[in-house]
Design an enzyme around this catalytic site. Sequence first.
Site, short mmCIF file in Angstrom:
data_model
loop_
_atom_site.label_atom_id
_atom_site.label_comp_id
_atom_site.label_asym_id
_atom_site.label_seq_id
_atom_site.Cartn_x
_atom_site.Cartn_y
_atom_site.Cartn_z
N TYR A 1 37.84 52.87 32.85
CA TYR A 1 39.30 52.47 32.27
C TYR A 1 39.66 53.47 31.70
CZ TYR A 1 42.69 49.28 30.20
OH TYR A 1 43.69 48.75 29.74
N SER B 1 47.25 52.18 28.13
CA SER B 1 46.41 51.67 26.93
C SER B 1 46.26 52.94 25.88
CB SER B 1 45.24 51.10 27.47
OG SER B 1 44.17 50.92 26.49
#
Length: 372
Positions: free
Chosen positions: A268, A255
């Site tokens: 995350y 990401s």
Amino acid sequence: MQQQLDSSVPNYKLYNIMQKIISSNPPLLDYTSCSVSIFHFQPSTKPQCNMMIPNAKLYDRKPVFALNSKSHNSLNPKKHSICPAILDFRNPITNHFDTEEMAEEESCISGTRWSVKGVHALVTGGTSGIGHAIVEDLAGFGATLHTCARNEAELIKCLKEWESKGFQVTGSVCDMTCQAQREKLIEEVDFLFRGKLNILVNNVGINYRKPTVEYSAEEFAKLRITNFDSAYHLCQLAHPLLKESRKGSIVFISSIASVVSLGTGSIYAASKAAINQLTKNLACEWAKDNIRSNCVAPGCTRTPLVEHLLHNKEFMDEMTSRTPLQRIAEAQDVSSLVAFLCLPAASYITGQIISVDGGLTVNGFQPSFRIT
């Protein structure tokens, strides 16, 4: 309960497989795969082939292998049982996929830079979002795939959909946070693909968005295990199969939160940054085994993971205003790059983290007037 459709259409090269079965010694009296394909051969009669239409009722979790007396020891149902959610098309004689041999009959993939025909791939989390798009792209390029998901009903639905499109895709129910299930998954892939795996796509990921001080120890562990540990362990397990293929390719889904702060949550972001570093290390460490390792880092992408954010007008306005291309990504925008990295045409690309974000991570200060 079982719907059958007489078929002479070579969707999976049925004719070629039938010819090999007919000429085998000893002949096969009866073989029933655990899900989709079924072959019936009566002694001293002309072989007949029926293709079973996938039906949820068929997945009774008890695969059956019925062989004649001469060959009944060739398969051990307990040892070789595959999750019945598999769309199974193995050679009834060898109990393996015949795609490698079929590909050799049609073309030699070593001379085709823009095809993965006959190549074996494992895509985790392939029933929704980016994973689903990756499965479709790779299958469209000719790969034979295995995928996994936690939701059995969703997996069966996708397998039916892919079969109707002529894709060669199998699947099994697997929770990637469980070590034992990861090990079983690789055992199934090893068995199905005869010990060789060309492509591994680590796609599984979850997120909990909250301030750093509000995360519990359980949430920290769940994010780390799902986003990083599972991919790390799966690479360890798959390494012998990737090495055996002599042309292995690993693609991680990371990401842009791994390279810039987006307010997605610190755990995350950290877990995805760890994936980036793992990508670089494996690219160098496993190059000697002819295994490439790359990472695709998507920006905001229309998937179930962020579906709740897409209905927030304020969030969408801020996101698109910071993105030069003025839109969020679709799953296919990401999967197309993943597919490219798996092609022979990308054989000199390794150790790279590539953002697919519409330009967001390179967008600095953009004045509204011309500076002179």
